[in-house]
Scaffold this motif. Structure first.
Motif, PDB file in Angstrom:
ATOM      1  N   VAL A  60      82.753  22.171  43.191  1.00 17.10           N
ATOM      2  CA  VAL A  60      83.843  22.498  42.261  1.00 17.10           C
ATOM      3  C   VAL A  60      83.282  23.055  40.964  1.00 17.10           C
ATOM      4  CG1 VAL A  60      85.767  21.537  40.940  1.00 17.10           C
ATOM      5  CG2 VAL A  60      85.390  20.809  43.305  1.00 17.10           C
ATOM      6  N   ILE A  86      91.295  28.869  41.162  1.00 17.71           N
ATOM      7  CA  ILE A  86      91.999  28.023  42.129  1.00 17.71           C
ATOM      8  C   ILE A  86      91.524  28.321  43.549  1.00 17.71           C
ATOM      9  CG2 ILE A  86      94.261  27.391  43.075  1.00 17.71           C
ATOM     10  CD1 ILE A  86      93.768  26.447  40.191  1.00 17.71           C
ATOM     11  N   ILE A  87      91.402  29.597  43.876  1.00 18.80           N
ATOM     12  CA  ILE A  87      90.921  29.977  45.210  1.00 18.80           C
ATOM     13  C   ILE A  87      89.506  29.463  45.420  1.00 18.80           C
ATOM     14  CG2 ILE A  87      90.271  31.943  46.661  1.00 18.80           C
ATOM     15  CD1 ILE A  87      92.562  33.481  45.250  1.00 18.80           C
ATOM     16  N   LEU A  90      89.475  25.615  45.841  1.00 14.47           N
ATOM     17  CA  LEU A  90      89.972  25.224  47.164  1.00 14.47           C
ATOM     18  C   LEU A  90      88.948  25.522  48.253  1.00 14.47           C
ATOM     19  CD1 LEU A  90      93.711  26.308  46.956  1.00 14.47           C
ATOM     20  CD2 LEU A  90      92.801  23.984  47.007  1.00 14.47           C
ATOM     21  N   LEU A  91      88.316  26.687  48.173  1.00 12.12           N
ATOM     22  CA  LEU A  91      87.297  27.013  49.167  1.00 12.12           C
ATOM     23  C   LEU A  91      86.082  26.101  49.055  1.00 12.12           C
ATOM     24  CD1 LEU A  91      87.417  30.903  49.224  1.00 12.12           C
ATOM     25  CD2 LEU A  91      88.185  29.316  50.995  1.00 12.12           C
ATOM     26  N   VAL A  93      86.061  23.058  48.306  1.00 15.07           N
ATOM     27  CA  VAL A  93      86.410  21.754  48.880  1.00 15.07           C
ATOM     28  C   VAL A  93      86.660  21.852  50.384  1.00 15.07           C
ATOM     29  CG1 VAL A  93      88.158  19.924  48.848  1.00 15.07           C
ATOM     30  CG2 VAL A  93      87.332  20.894  46.704  1.00 15.07           C
ATOM     31  N   ILE A  94      87.357  22.911  50.809  1.00 16.92           N
ATOM     32  CA  ILE A  94      87.811  23.000  52.198  1.00 16.92           C
ATOM     33  C   ILE A  94      86.857  23.785  53.095  1.00 16.92           C
ATOM     34  CG2 ILE A  94      89.676  23.832  53.689  1.00 16.92           C
ATOM     35  CD1 ILE A  94      91.551  23.378  51.251  1.00 16.92           C
TER      36      ILE A  94
END
Length: 111
Positions: A60, A86-87, A90-91, A93-94
């Motif tokens: 992050v 934000i993108i 999210l990437l 983390v995911i």
């Protein structure tokens, strides 16, 4: 300013080396971004950011710093900056390998 690396090679080497290449890539990229954009969340040095990569929060922090530094370089060159935090978060983390690809693609465009 930024080292041009093939996005496909970055992804393939990351998969083949079971993620070890990604650690090398993160280290080199953090230093390049810090030197080019000069921005860092909490004024953390690239070495501290790299240590954080071994904790879940490191991805992050990298995502936020990557967006800030890419935008700083774009502004230095008079290009339009886009807020992709934000993108990127999210990437991170995911699906971290997609973050590597997106960041390397941005660096190649600015390199």
């Amino acid at each position: 300013m930024f080292t041009n690396r093939s996005v496909v090679v970055v992804i393939v080497l990351t998969i083949v080396t079971c993620g070890l290449y990604s650690l090398y890539w993160y280290w080199k990229t953090m230093n390049e971004m810090y030197n080019a954009g000069g921005k860092s969340l909490g004024n953390l040095s690239p070495a501290i950011q790299f240590v954080l990569m071994f904790l879940y929060v490191g991805g992050v922090v990298f995502a936020i710093n990557a967006d800030d530094n890419i935008n700083a370089v774009k502004q230095q060159r008079g290009l339009t900056a886009a807020d992709n935090k934000i993108i990127y978060i999210l990437l991170a983390v995911i699906f971290p390998i997609a973050l590597l690809a997106l960041v390397q693609n941005e660096m190649n465009q600015l390199g």
